[in-house]
Design an enzyme around this catalytic site. Sequence first.
Site, PDB file in Angstrom:
ATOM      1  N   ASP A 232       0.088 -11.006  -4.977  1.00 13.77           N
ATOM      2  CA  ASP A 232       1.558 -11.236  -4.676  1.00 13.77           C
ATOM      3  C   ASP A 232       1.360 -12.252  -2.831  1.00 13.77           C
ATOM      4  O   ASP A 232       1.992 -13.034  -2.430  1.00 13.77           O
ATOM      5  CB  ASP A 232       2.250  -9.562  -3.983  1.00 13.77           C
ATOM      6  CG  ASP A 232       3.179  -9.418  -6.201  1.00 13.77           C
ATOM      7  OD1 ASP A 232       3.310 -10.292  -6.010  1.00 13.77           O
ATOM      8  OD2 ASP A 232       2.375  -8.488  -5.942  1.00 13.77           O
TER       9      ASP A 232
ATOM     10  N   ARG B 235      13.327   2.987  20.474  1.00 12.87           N
ATOM     11  CA  ARG B 235      12.294   3.198  20.799  1.00 12.87           C
ATOM     12  C   ARG B 235      11.126   3.806  19.919  1.00 12.87           C
ATOM     13  O   ARG B 235      11.367   4.568  19.309  1.00 12.87           O
ATOM     14  CB  ARG B 235      12.413   4.346  22.157  1.00 12.87           C
ATOM     15  CG  ARG B 235      13.003   3.617  23.065  1.00 12.87           C
ATOM     16  CD  ARG B 235      13.573   5.288  24.317  1.00 12.87           C
ATOM     17  NE  ARG B 235      13.341   5.048  25.929  1.00 12.87           N
ATOM     18  CZ  ARG B 235      14.835   4.578  25.833  1.00 12.87           C
ATOM     19  NH1 ARG B 235      16.323   5.013  24.587  1.00 12.87           N
ATOM     20  NH2 ARG B 235      16.274   4.627  27.026  1.00 12.87           N
TER      21      ARG B 235
ATOM     22  N   TYR C  52       5.576  -3.746   2.858  1.00 12.57           N
ATOM     23  CA  TYR C  52       5.488  -2.808   3.757  1.00 12.57           C
ATOM     24  C   TYR C  52       6.490  -1.393   4.611  1.00 12.57           C
ATOM     25  O   TYR C  52       6.216  -0.707   4.586  1.00 12.57           O
ATOM     26  CB  TYR C  52       6.027  -3.559   4.964  1.00 12.57           C
ATOM     27  CG  TYR C  52       5.809  -2.757   6.721  1.00 12.57           C
ATOM     28  CD1 TYR C  52       4.454  -2.078   6.613  1.00 12.57           C
ATOM     29  CD2 TYR C  52       5.482  -3.542   7.900  1.00 12.57           C
ATOM     30  CE1 TYR C  52       3.939  -1.955   7.634  1.00 12.57           C
ATOM     31  CE2 TYR C  52       5.675  -3.730   9.324  1.00 12.57           C
ATOM     32  CZ  TYR C  52       4.605  -2.171   8.455  1.00 12.57           C
ATOM     33  OH  TYR C  52       4.333  -1.251   9.927  1.00 12.57           O
TER      34      TYR C  52
ATOM     35  N   SER D 165       5.731   1.159   2.831  1.00 13.41           N
ATOM     36  CA  SER D 165       4.997   2.367   3.385  1.00 13.41           C
ATOM     37  C   SER D 165       5.909   2.570   4.850  1.00 13.41           C
ATOM     38  O   SER D 165       5.002   3.946   5.204  1.00 13.41           O
ATOM     39  CB  SER D 165       4.007   0.856   3.825  1.00 13.41           C
ATOM     40  OG  SER D 165       3.129   0.307   3.094  1.00 13.41           O
TER      41      SER D 165
HETATM   42  P1  NAP Z   1      -2.464  -8.021   3.163  1.00 14.18           P
HETATM   43  O1  NAP Z   1      -2.315  -7.128   3.575  1.00 14.18           O
HETATM   44  O2  NAP Z   1      -3.718  -9.039   2.312  1.00 14.18           O
HETATM   45  O3  NAP Z   1      -2.098  -6.745   1.627  1.00 14.18           O
HETATM   46  C1  NAP Z   1      -0.971  -6.245   1.536  1.00 14.18           C
HETATM   47  C2  NAP Z   1      -0.211  -5.306  -0.081  1.00 14.18           C
HETATM   48  O4  NAP Z   1       0.885  -5.859  -0.014  1.00 14.18           O
HETATM   49  C3  NAP Z   1      -1.341  -6.758  -0.781  1.00 14.18           C
HETATM   50  O5  NAP Z   1      -1.290  -5.521  -1.959  1.00 14.18           O
HETATM   51  C4  NAP Z   1       0.095  -7.372  -1.660  1.00 14.18           C
HETATM   52  O6  NAP Z   1      -0.223  -7.553  -2.898  1.00 14.18           O
HETATM   53  C5  NAP Z   1       0.944  -6.217  -1.235  1.00 14.18           C
HETATM   54  N1  NAP Z   1       2.196  -6.829  -1.209  1.00 14.18           N
HETATM   55  C6  NAP Z   1       2.800  -8.163  -0.583  1.00 14.18           C
HETATM   56  N2  NAP Z   1       4.219  -8.109  -0.943  1.00 14.18           N
HETATM   57  C7  NAP Z   1       4.109  -6.810  -1.844  1.00 14.18           C
HETATM   58  C8  NAP Z   1       5.115  -7.075  -2.481  1.00 14.18           C
HETATM   59  N3  NAP Z   1       6.415  -7.560  -2.667  1.00 14.18           N
HETATM   60  N4  NAP Z   1       5.788  -5.778  -3.329  1.00 14.18           N
HETATM   61  C9  NAP Z   1       4.766  -4.961  -3.182  1.00 14.18           C
HETATM   62  N5  NAP Z   1       3.640  -5.198  -2.780  1.00 14.18           N
HETATM   63  C10 NAP Z   1       2.971  -6.595  -2.323  1.00 14.18           C
HETATM   64  O7  NAP Z   1      -0.942  -9.084   3.614  1.00 14.18           O
HETATM   65  P2  NAP Z   1      -0.703  -9.943   2.577  1.00 14.18           P
HETATM   66  O8  NAP Z   1      -0.861  -9.897   1.464  1.00 14.18           O
HETATM   67  O9  NAP Z   1      -0.802 -11.602   3.364  1.00 14.18           O
HETATM   68  O10 NAP Z   1       1.136  -9.875   2.125  1.00 14.18           O
HETATM   69  C11 NAP Z   1       1.144  -9.621   3.367  1.00 14.18           C
HETATM   70  C12 NAP Z   1       2.386  -8.713   3.302  1.00 14.18           C
HETATM   71  O11 NAP Z   1       2.046  -7.278   3.834  1.00 14.18           O
HETATM   72  C13 NAP Z   1       3.445  -8.629   4.731  1.00 14.18           C
HETATM   73  O12 NAP Z   1       4.777  -9.119   3.990  1.00 14.18           O
HETATM   74  C14 NAP Z   1       3.828  -6.472   3.856  1.00 14.18           C
HETATM   75  O13 NAP Z   1       4.861  -6.329   3.480  1.00 14.18           O
HETATM   76  C15 NAP Z   1       2.456  -6.747   3.572  1.00 14.18           C
HETATM   77  N6  NAP Z   1       1.610  -5.302   4.335  1.00 14.18           N
HETATM   78  C16 NAP Z   1       2.075  -3.884   4.632  1.00 14.18           C
HETATM   79  C17 NAP Z   1       1.327  -3.003   5.351  1.00 14.18           C
HETATM   80  C18 NAP Z   1       1.448  -1.697   5.203  1.00 14.18           C
HETATM   81  O14 NAP Z   1       1.907  -1.313   3.830  1.00 14.18           O
HETATM   82  N7  NAP Z   1       1.468  -0.727   5.927  1.00 14.18           N
HETATM   83  C19 NAP Z   1       0.684  -2.963   6.796  1.00 14.18           C
HETATM   84  C20 NAP Z   1       1.354  -4.878   7.213  1.00 14.18           C
HETATM   85  C21 NAP Z   1       1.417  -5.823   5.720  1.00 14.18           C
HETATM   86  P3  NAP Z   1      -1.701  -8.550  -3.893  1.00 14.18           P
HETATM   87  O15 NAP Z   1      -3.160  -7.573  -3.620  1.00 14.18           O
HETATM   88  O16 NAP Z   1      -1.068  -8.908  -5.092  1.00 14.18           O
HETATM   89  O17 NAP Z   1      -1.550  -9.774  -2.606  1.00 14.18           O
END
Ligand code: NAP
Length: 272
Positions: A51, A153, A168, A171
């Site tokens: 993704d 805040r 995110y 989460s």
């Molecule tokens: P990453 O930190 O390498 O991966 C974040 C994870 O989120 C990966 O497992 C990715 O899947 C998954 N993901 C991405 N879009 C998703 C969706 N729409 N629904 C469910 N899972 C999804 O970061 P990245 O790959 O560059 O992706 C950026 C995204 O990470 C941001 O848009 C944000 O949503 C997410 N994120 C999550 C957290 C958290 O959950 N605490 C914190 C920061 C960012 P794949 O393994 O298939 O790539």
Amino acid sequence: MKNTDRKKIALLSSRNPKSEAVSKELWNKLKDANFIMTPKNPDIVISIGGDGMLLSAFHKYENILDKVRFVGVHTGHLGFYTDYRNFEIDELVENLKLDTGAKVSYPILNVKIRMIDGRVVTARALNEATIKRLSKTMVADIHINGVPFERFRGDGIAVSTPTGSTAYNKSLGGAVLHPTIEALQIAEVASLNNRVYRTLGSSIVVPKKDKIIIDPQHDDRYSIAIDNRTFVYDNIEQIDYQIDNHKINFVATPRHTSFWNRVKDAFIGEVE
Ligand code: NAP
Ligand code: MN
């Protein structure tokens, strides 16, 4: 097939041996099937990876969203933006040969970052935009559809699209939203709640017509994460969030898995 009827396909792959091998194989198969393989002005963009890779592909082509359709191939587990697994590329090639132009479209987020000097930076997000203050507690006024809703805040605020609701947002305790619901979701990141400070606490689902404004305290530095990229600003006046006029289009394939199957596959697994 006449030359003008031939569809142009761009392939984007994440940088790992597995994705690169799949990309090479797929490139050859599509070339043999008479598609024009080019990164320039494509009709179809195929992202190979996860993704996260689809997020990169979206941003690379975000200025031609109306013209282009995406396909995601996942080299790990099944993802949210990916319809095919790496071992299903023959099926993908066959489906693309039969493709009639049908699409599945999802809402995306439009973010306008208004600076104190009047400049406006516009960005689009497929998953979400998250604002955080770089030092100390973030203090920001949230307005929803003209209503001064609350003074927040805490660590930050994420505004997510329906398809971003499983990322995110989830989460952060936000709800999972079916992507046919055209709405944005505001989720708090560690809000302060005590006798002095008060926020709603739960995440909020806002309909398409309502504009969300976040007005953070001036004179400090904020990070704004748009999907997988983070930007830092030190002169933000306010940020406006709305559903964008454009949508992201995916090639509608017979394989396009039901949203609830994806959610189950990603978070629940098999039920006995
Ligand atoms: P990453 O930190 O390498 O991966 C974040 C994870 O989120 C990966 O497992 C990715 O899947 C998954 N993901 C991405 N879009 C998703 C969706 N729409 N629904 C469910 N899972 C999804 O970061 P990245 O790959 O560059 O992706 C950026 C995204 O990470 C941001 O848009 C944000 O949503 C997410 N994120 C999550 C957290 C958290 O959950 N605490 C914190 C920061 C960012 P794949 O393994 O298939 O790539
Ligand atoms: Mn302001």
